[in-house]
Design an enzyme around this catalytic site. Structure first.
Site, PDB file in Angstrom:
ATOM      1  N   ASP A 261     -26.160 -74.507 -23.816  1.00  0.00           N
ATOM      2  CA  ASP A 261     -26.353 -74.170 -22.406  1.00  0.00           C
ATOM      3  C   ASP A 261     -25.115 -74.609 -21.625  1.00  0.00           C
ATOM      4  OD1 ASP A 261     -26.543 -76.936 -22.174  1.00  0.00           O
ATOM      5  OD2 ASP A 261     -28.724 -76.901 -22.070  1.00  0.00           O
TER       6      ASP A 261
ATOM      7  N   ASP B 161     -23.448 -76.352 -18.102  1.00  0.00           N
ATOM      8  CA  ASP B 161     -23.619 -77.177 -16.918  1.00  0.00           C
ATOM      9  C   ASP B 161     -22.396 -76.990 -16.020  1.00  0.00           C
ATOM     10  OD1 ASP B 161     -26.050 -78.579 -17.933  1.00  0.00           O
ATOM     11  OD2 ASP B 161     -24.645 -79.344 -19.419  1.00  0.00           O
TER      12      ASP B 161
ATOM     13  N   ASP C 276     -22.041 -90.158 -18.824  1.00  0.00           N
ATOM     14  CA  ASP C 276     -22.380 -91.180 -19.813  1.00  0.00           C
ATOM     15  C   ASP C 276     -21.258 -91.461 -20.820  1.00  0.00           C
ATOM     16  OD1 ASP C 276     -22.914 -88.655 -20.868  1.00  0.00           O
ATOM     17  OD2 ASP C 276     -24.994 -89.073 -21.425  1.00  0.00           O
TER      18      ASP C 276
HETATM   19  P1  ATP Z   1     -26.941 -81.022 -24.593  1.00  0.00           P
HETATM   20  O1  ATP Z   1     -27.179 -80.067 -23.455  1.00  0.00           O
HETATM   21  O2  ATP Z   1     -26.323 -80.439 -25.799  1.00  0.00           O
HETATM   22  O3  ATP Z   1     -28.097 -81.884 -24.870  1.00  0.00           O
HETATM   23  P2  ATP Z   1     -25.245 -82.267 -22.670  1.00  0.00           P
HETATM   24  O4  ATP Z   1     -24.154 -83.273 -22.826  1.00  0.00           O
HETATM   25  O5  ATP Z   1     -24.904 -80.991 -21.996  1.00  0.00           O
HETATM   26  O6  ATP Z   1     -25.811 -82.040 -24.117  1.00  0.00           O
HETATM   27  P3  ATP Z   1     -27.221 -82.592 -20.628  1.00  0.00           P
HETATM   28  O7  ATP Z   1     -28.448 -83.408 -20.657  1.00  0.00           O
HETATM   29  O8  ATP Z   1     -27.297 -81.126 -20.491  1.00  0.00           O
HETATM   30  O9  ATP Z   1     -26.431 -82.980 -21.950  1.00  0.00           O
HETATM   31  O10 ATP Z   1     -26.332 -83.191 -19.465  1.00  0.00           O
HETATM   32  C1  ATP Z   1     -25.157 -82.560 -18.985  1.00  0.00           C
HETATM   33  C2  ATP Z   1     -24.105 -83.593 -18.646  1.00  0.00           C
HETATM   34  O11 ATP Z   1     -24.611 -84.452 -17.622  1.00  0.00           O
HETATM   35  C3  ATP Z   1     -23.743 -84.525 -19.793  1.00  0.00           C
HETATM   36  O12 ATP Z   1     -22.767 -83.968 -20.627  1.00  0.00           O
HETATM   37  C4  ATP Z   1     -23.258 -85.742 -19.054  1.00  0.00           C
HETATM   38  O13 ATP Z   1     -21.938 -85.533 -18.581  1.00  0.00           O
HETATM   39  C5  ATP Z   1     -24.183 -85.789 -17.849  1.00  0.00           C
HETATM   40  N1  ATP Z   1     -25.359 -86.623 -18.142  1.00  0.00           N
HETATM   41  C6  ATP Z   1     -26.541 -86.212 -18.658  1.00  0.00           C
HETATM   42  N2  ATP Z   1     -27.412 -87.215 -18.806  1.00  0.00           N
HETATM   43  C7  ATP Z   1     -26.782 -88.314 -18.358  1.00  0.00           C
HETATM   44  C8  ATP Z   1     -27.150 -89.679 -18.236  1.00  0.00           C
HETATM   45  N3  ATP Z   1     -28.353 -90.105 -18.633  1.00  0.00           N
HETATM   46  N4  ATP Z   1     -26.230 -90.526 -17.717  1.00  0.00           N
HETATM   47  C9  ATP Z   1     -25.025 -90.082 -17.319  1.00  0.00           C
HETATM   48  N5  ATP Z   1     -24.620 -88.831 -17.417  1.00  0.00           N
HETATM   49  C10 ATP Z   1     -25.463 -87.936 -17.928  1.00  0.00           C
HETATM   50 MG    MG Z   2     -26.250 -79.459 -21.363  1.00  0.00          MG
END
Ligand code: ATP
Ligand code: MG
Length: 385
Positions: free
Chosen positions: A32, A34, A108
């Site tokens: 996905d 962001d 994070d």
């Molecule tokens: P995936 O979608 O594959 O699980 P992702 O890294 O995109 O991985 P998301 O949960 O979609 O994870 O979050 C998007 C972004 O937001 C992350 O890459 C990170 O930069 C930030 N993020 C998400 N959760 C947190 C958190 N708990 N603390 C700090 N930053 C976060």
């Molecule tokens: Mg994501």
């Protein structure tokens, strides 16, 4: 790209960020996208008709675009009096807007804080994310103790990304496993269910389970699970394989697997007037992970097929095949049979049975031993004399 261009057209900066950049740079298909922007969320909501603001702690906008859901977040401030913490340092609310650079430091892991600007095809890295990506390391931005206390779910994310990408964990994160695990008890069970899905139903569950099963993380998430359970390992492997082959998976099946031993123990202990062991098993797990009712029912129904599949009463087999959890129950039995050798015969019988035409099936049923009828004794009531 359309979402970004529309934000640009309204005079805002917008970039791709997070998992999509990380995964693409690792040669994986992003699941996905962001977007990070300097547009305040109410502006985002105004610009995109099909959008809504979600999240209490970290509000973001969900923008629907065709079949896709794009998560749009406004740049956050890195240090701010506007961030509310509890006494343990956990962030309760973070709504202060900041600059792109500040936003990077609020994320994070360094590998999750890479931005891509499609207007000049540029990757923006304030935190050494590219270096850590090349070295294959999952590192928190800033002080791991502080960052894991702010949000203990980050320990689960760390394990998940390390296993998904085949990266190593920063030793400072590993040192904080037990401390972070204890802090997970403060996380709302609904959020842990979402994280449970991402950990175990996206194709890397087996490795993640191997990684956590002997740690406090597993003890907090699944207090009744046996870390050495062959059934759990086999089911995790099976689930990953199904995902890789594009087959459907349901959380209900893993719930059934993870709670099976507890259910059995409670069933054995059940005394008259005790509560339903399936209900008690599920209720106990709900204290940490909120399992939606339909998945709890799925698990219970799967458990209920087990005895019937093993006993194979010839008179009720045709009904059993129609049972809505027949398939799940059969798969469950086959997984159990891998470690419980006394189940091998019935698992094999059902495997063969399903491969036969109807006439052969009928003869297989006819060849089954008849169940011993409970003899109804119509003994004459003795007269008192
Ligand atoms: P995936 O979608 O594959 O699980 P992702 O890294 O995109 O991985 P998301 O949960 O979609 O994870 O979050 C998007 C972004 O937001 C992350 O890459 C990170 O930069 C930030 N993020 C998400 N959760 C947190 C958190 N708990 N603390 C700090 N930053 C976060
Ligand atoms: Mg994501």
């Amino acid at each position: 790209m359309d979402v970004i261009q529309q934000l640009n057209a309204h005079g805002f900066t917008a970039l791709l960020v997070g998992g999509c950049i990380r995964d693409a740079l690792c040669g994986m298909q992003p699941k996905d996208f962001d977007v990070a922007t300097d547009a305040p969320l109410d502006e985002v909501k105004r610009i995109f008709r099909r959008s809504r603001i979600v999240g209490r702690r970290f509000p973001i906008a969900h923008v629907r675009y065709g079949r896709n859901l794009i998560e749009v977040s406004t740049f956050r401030q890195s240090v701010s009096e506007n961030i509310e913490h509890d006494a343990q340092g956990m962030i309760l609310r973070d709504k202060a807007y900041g600059t792109l650079q500040e936003d990077a430091f609020r994320r994070d892991f360094s590998i999750n804080a890479l931005y891509f600007d499609p207007n000049n095809n540029e990757i923006i890295d304030y935190v050494g994310g590219l270096e850590d990506l090349a070295a294959g390391e999952v590192k928190l931005i800033g002080d791991p103790t502080v960052r894991l206390a702010e949000d203990p779910v980050r320990i689960l994310r760390a394990v998940r990304f390390a296993n998904k990408l085949g990266f190593s964990l920063d030793p400072r994160i590993i040192e904080l496993f037990e401390d972070s695990a204890r802090r997970l008890t403060a996380i709302p069970p609904a959020r842990l269910f979402d994280e449970f899905l991402k950990m175990f139903l996206t194709g890397y569950g087996e490795n993640i389970w191997q990684h956590i099963r002997h740690t406090g993380i597993a003890r907090v998430l699944f207090p009744t699970c046996n870390p050495n359970s062959h059934l759990i390992s086999a089911a995790m492997r099976n689930t990953d394989e199904r995902i890789k082959n594009g087959l459907s998976v349901t959380p209900g099946f893993l719930v059934a697997v993870l709670l099976w031993e507890d259910f059995r123990a409670r069933s054995a202990e059940q005394r008259l007037n005790d509560e339903d062991p399936a209900f008690a098993t599920l209720r106990n797990q709900q204290q940490t992970i909120a399992i939606p009712r339909r998945f709890g029912s799925f698990a219970k129904e799967t458990w209920m097929t087990q005895d019937r599949l093993i006993k194979r009463n010839p008179r009720t087999i045709s009904r059993l095949i129609q049972h809505k959890r027949f398939r799940a129950g059969f798969d469950f039995l086959c997984l159990r049979a891998k470690s419980e050798t006394d189940l091998a015969e019935s698992a094999q019988w059902w495997t063969t049975f399903q491969e036969q035409d109807e006439a052969t099936q009928q003869s297989m049923i006819a060849a089954l031993p008849k169940p011993q009828r409970k003899r109804r004794r119509r003994s004459k009531r003795r007269s008192p004399e």
